[in-house]
Design an enzyme around this catalytic site. Structure first.
Site, PDB file in Angstrom:
ATOM      1  CG  ASP B 305      38.046 -20.030  71.870  1.00 20.65           C
ATOM      2  OD1 ASP B 305      38.318 -19.829  73.068  1.00 20.65           O
ATOM      3  OD2 ASP B 305      37.698 -21.131  71.436  1.00 20.65           O
ATOM      4  CG  LEU B 306      38.069 -15.537  66.568  1.00 21.11           C
ATOM      5  CD1 LEU B 306      38.441 -16.910  67.032  1.00 21.11           C
ATOM      6  CD2 LEU B 306      37.549 -15.564  65.148  1.00 21.11           C
ATOM      7  CE1 TYR B 389      39.354 -28.211  73.219  1.00 21.67           C
ATOM      8  CE2 TYR B 389      40.528 -28.693  71.196  1.00 21.67           C
ATOM      9  CZ  TYR B 389      39.590 -29.034  72.144  1.00 21.67           C
ATOM     10  OH  TYR B 389      38.891 -30.201  72.020  1.00 21.67           O
TER      11      TYR B 389
END
Lengths: 682, 682
Positions: B305-306, B389
């Site tokens: 995600d990063l 999310y």
């Protein structure tokens, strides 16, 4: 919402009232004369009878109220009894040969006066470097002796952990003395003194204190903390009827006893109109604090704070704005004194709500339509003081069905003396010159009397593990397959299980008779606990024998009335041969716990290797765990909690028409009146 | 306290200002024409230069401000560059052959429009049961393809995870489609569709939604929550100078970048007048979310995600009273758009204080003299949305020197379709009819650039273990001996260590050059982390190769400038052969990390086996860990926090004279005006 119904008839789970204690005391006194009262406490209703009443409270007679009695008669004889309160009669009375009941606060108070005048103690104080005229500055924490094989259990004994306190306001634990008098409660005198081979005279190092005077001397209190005010102008969101609380679909009864402190019974959750039972009873049932220094007599330092002293008896009187902030409701506790009078602890339990941050949030990245809903939690709290340590026990109820026992450890380290330059051998840490804080564990036993959608439950152990199929195989070509491996604990023997951090092990309390309609998995509550150190005293050691409950992270037993205290009914001076309580109840390991009325016993806690930061008073250290509904509900149970802000894609398209903006208007920008803020998310 | 200094000269750690981004963009445009901007972000100062400046900021010239540049040029060519902002010139410019930089929000927005008109996608939608005229109701989350060996990394690809949304306001994830188009960002078109062997047509089960309309239909919002108001009428206790914050002895710089989001630099603690460095830099540097279903092409679902999307780029604009309550300070974030304009995210960071319960408490059981002091915490927060999310990342600073990263997972499960009666094989859970939520992990990489009392630090692994000496031996007669076994991690190879729940394993970041004067142990910060699942994708698997950082709970490297991102600088479409980032930096394992400038990389997180409770939006699930000072201070560092109530034995004897009663006067009894309360503890 929020009222206190006047209930003159006690709920069967209610602790004994003042009047009931007085009745029981007078019945016992009449029959047995001048005894010292150790326990006068509700005998909780037999479960079968109670369940019948809970099902039809209007037409079923309530279970008879009995008082559990423990007294010490002249000559040190211990009796367990049972008093039928309404009937005004003793229905059981038994001499407990070789058993020593719980040490009461009054017993803790006595010994200090005795040591100050005992010639042999005075002699040792003088050897330590204390003038005979300074005996009023000598203090002790008079623990039960725990167990000492030289003394057995026939005589009621306390070990006096010794300290010198030059000024009455000084920290109790800075100047430990190296010897340990043994007090015979029957005789009312010191019968022995344990004197170590290596003597450690008093070291009068510079004082360190946490009192206002000491802080002022060191530069004063910090002045840069601005107040935070928490208010509920419209009142609280919980409702109490007697001791039954209702809040956010939860309903349960809040009990309290001398031993466990807070006990919650008949915990249910209203799931869209259906009241679903979850736990019949939930409490901390025991704990043990073994210390890790092998030098004699430190092996005796392994306090069973609940079984030997009582989380109820030691509980603090709490106060508004100190122990909690906001809108608080308190409940008092009533206990007998040794003479049979009433000791009331005002505000023994506090109940309040707290804002709990984000309950759920989602933003659609396409249009930034957003829902954000804040969480609320309900906290049932007590704080108890176990001589040096403080335990703040919070039972936190969340809106989503999660129950979170949350304990903060604070207070003061138990300390021992250390010579200048002495090696601790790694068994402790010199936290201040002359002060050796020994390694120790705090191991709690959480007793979960399960009732997940009914009394017949089954525990499964769940481990997150990779697929067995190798990388490159058709079943797991890319190697990413993993799943929750579930192992049924079908017998008491199989239930003895330990924590496994590598598999994020959890335990599921399931009702296998009821499957979730979507997942087809049994409805369950999952025990998610990560602070689960093993019992470090070795197999066969004194602590291992006495604290049988702490040998494993989980034990499961089939429910039986009166199996409440996993280190045994009377804990002081048990030898551990045989191990009392839970090890007995586990039997030969063959009893079925598969689809039965079961109790799960969970050991959790911390291993504490002290550091100077912990002295002279310890910043609170948190321990927590979760009991989470999994496959219990058919969907997120908190969607009907009003959002702070909610916009949908169509509302975004319509320029914000219909958006819910219930933003809390009391929140402010820290440094200006609006320049940096915006109303919300839009 | 509480002011915002006007600082026109940026602090060297400050993110690029709007003007600086504009300058960098214009320099690049001038040299390279029509490129798409992927990253324009501060190149953080070289550490040696920065440390020199930090030591003497008044006399040392500040480090030159450079902008890190990543652009995609026509033809999909990726360039990394460096712009000297003041100098207005490009100082580095490199074509990154075979590298794909981060996917920006603008790229995420594009694909959905493409799929709706692509004939092959329309064909598959029709096969799934969607009418051709309903293509406007087809949506996708267009993740990077991650890695697919059939497609490699030369072409920039996204995989479109497909959904049907009958109404624009419906939950995005209730009606998953079973096929997966692949989008070529260079061509701007769908180049392939992965179609599973087993087809799963759209199941139009009854809608489940969390919108106000859906809740109203189901009975409406609950009405029994009374407001809780939190106010700070005298202002906040923190002070900001530019982006440097001071609070309760803490001081640090709050940065923010596209990738990690919040970055804290030069974290120090004022210990009675001595400013002591603790961490040079602290951030979440990466994360990976592997899914556990082995069926093709689900192996591609393992979002970084990063590194692939950016916790900065995806961050939410926060709002007063929604995301936090009380007195809040916000900081905006500025990023370039693809065209080189400015995208400002208002209120990207929020900063506020919260009351934090009991900081410490002790009661002397002899006389009930009591001190109780309440805790305060400082929270630096961001919330980012990674498609389905949400991650609410709180950096919590405690008064006692503890730093607590605290993450709440919420938002919506990533879902896939399931046939009626289909077996999940344990790889997922049917959370709602037709909705299969696959097992997954959230594994975060916490990057700790240690500076504990100076840059030369050493990491020890600490395990609480029993003495080796058997029960009955002279060294351990009663079997209770235990200690903290400390293992030095002397080389990068030795540093690869895993969690051990049985020994309550922790890792101590020590400065061995400085011993605590009392304990004689090195000053240290202890990493106490209990949510540490292993990486479940197997050794040699695609995820194992690509997410090398997640193979162990701890890695330690010797500090080197630019070693920031442990899955590599450019993460999308890496094959993991070789493993980028941390595995490269670990070298052959022989590099010394003993008394060196070191970085500790910690993998923590959760394994999530979904349940119906998590759907259609997930109640927040918490993950937390602690960085605690141990042997760092010489005593409890919070004794000077003003108590709420403090009485000493002598004050009790004097009838309460001199007692401190600073009880919060805003707290109230829940149900009455005083009958049930008492002023405090007395």
């Amino acid at each position: 919402m929020g009222s206190l119904a006047d209930t003159s008839v006690p709920h069967p789970f209610d602790p004994l009232s003042i009047e009931e204690i007085q009745t029981a005391v007078s019945v016992v006194k009449k029959a047995h004369g001048d005894v010292r009262f150790n326990v006068v406490s509700l005998l909780e209703p037999r479960k079968a009878e109670m369940q019948a009443w809970l099902e039809k409270p209007d037409t079923t007679p309530p279970p008879t109220r009995f008082a559990n009695i423990v007294v010490i008669a002249p000559g040190g004889k211990v009796y367990d009894g049972l008093v039928d309160i309404k009937g005004g009669k003793i229905v059981e009375w038994e001499h407990m040969e070789g058993m020593q009941p719980i040490i009461t606060m009054e017993e803790l108070q006595v010994v200090e006066h005795k040591i100050r005048t005992d010639p042999r103690v005075i002699e040792q104080c003088v050897i330590s470097g204390i003038s005979e005229s300074d005996m009023d500055k000598v203090y002790c924490d008079p623990w039960t002796i725990g167990y000492d094989e030289r003394h057995g259990s026939l005589v009621r004994l306390q070990q006096a952990l010794m300290y010198y306190r030059p000024h009455i306001d000084d920290c109790q634990y800075q100047y430990p003395l190296d010897f340990c008098p043994i007090y015979d409660a029957g005789k009312g005198e010191i019968i022995d003194i344990d004197i170590p081979k290596i003597r450690r005279p008093l070291r009068l190092e510079e004082k360190i204190n946490y009192t206002a005077a000491a802080v002022e001397k060191a530069g004063g209190y910090r002045t840069d903390l601005k107040p935070i005010n928490i208010t509920q102008p419209e009142g609280v969101s919980f409702k109490l009827t007697g001791r039954e609380i209702e809040w956010q679909n939860w309903k349960f009864h809040i009990g309290f006893n001398y031993r466990e402190g807070i006990v919650m019974n008949n915990i249910t959750f209203n799931d869209k109109g259906t009241v679903r039972p979850i736990f019949y009873r939930l409490s901390l049932a025991e704990m043990v604090v073994p210390y890790g220094n092998p030098e004699h007599p430190h092996q005796r330092k392994h306090a069973f704070d609940l079984g030997e002293y009582g989380a109820g008896y030691m509980t603090n009187s709490l106060s508004l704005g100190c122990d909690c902030k906001g809108s608080i409701h308190y409940i008092d506790a009533h206990f007998p004194t040794r003479s049979g009078a009433i000791n009331t602890i005002k505000n023994a339990i506090c109940i309040h709500e707290e804002d709990d941050g984000i309950l759920f949030k989602h933003t659609d990245f396409r249009d930034e339509s957003t829902i954000v809903t804040r969480a609320r939690k309900l906290i049932i709290q007590q704080v108890f003081t176990a001589a040096n340590y403080e335990y703040a026990v919070q039972w936190v109820f969340h809106q989503d069905g999660t129950i979170q026992p949350d304990i903060r450890l604070t207070g003061i380290l138990q300390t021992y003396s250390i010579l200048e330059g002495e090696d601790t051998h790694g068994w402790g840490t010199q936290v201040y010159p002359g002060v050796n804080a020994h390694n120790h564990q705090h191991l709690f036993s959480l007793r979960i009397d399960a009732n997940v959608d009914g009394p017949k439950n089954t525990v499964f152990m769940a481990d997150a593990v990779p697929s067995d199929a190798p990388v490159g195989s058709p079943e797991n070509y890319y190697g990413n397959a993993f799943y929750a491996k579930r192992t049924k604990l079908a017998t008491t023997g199989e239930s003895k299980t330990d924590y496994n951090g590598a598999t994020s092990r959890t335990w599921d309390i399931c009702n296998t008779n009821k499957l979730n309609p979507y997942s087809k998995k049994p409805v369950s509550y999952k025990l998610v606990s990560r602070e689960v150190p093993g019992l470090l005293p070795k197999e066969g050691s004194l602590v291992w024998k006495r604290a049988g409950f702490a040998r494993h992270a989980v034990h499961v037993t089939k429910y039986k009335d009166d199996q409440l205290f996993p280190a045994g009914q009377h804990v002081p001076q048990t030898s551990g041969e045989p191990s009392r309580g839970l090890p007995e109840w586990m039997g030969d390991g063959t009893e079925s716990i598969d689809n039965e009325d079961i109790v799960l016993w969970h050991t959790f806690g911390v291993t504490h290797i002290p550091a100077p930061e912990d002295f002279p008073v310890m910043p609170a250290e948190p321990i927590t765990l979760l009991l989470r509904p999994r496959n219990f509900f058919t969907s997120n149970p908190v969607m009907d909690v009003p959002p702070s802000y909610a916009s949908t894609p169509s509302q975004v398209l319509a320029g914000g028409k219909g958006v819910i903006d219930a933003t809390d208007k009391f929140s402010k920008l820290a440094f200006s009146n609006g320049a940096n803020g915006k109303s919300c998310c839009a």
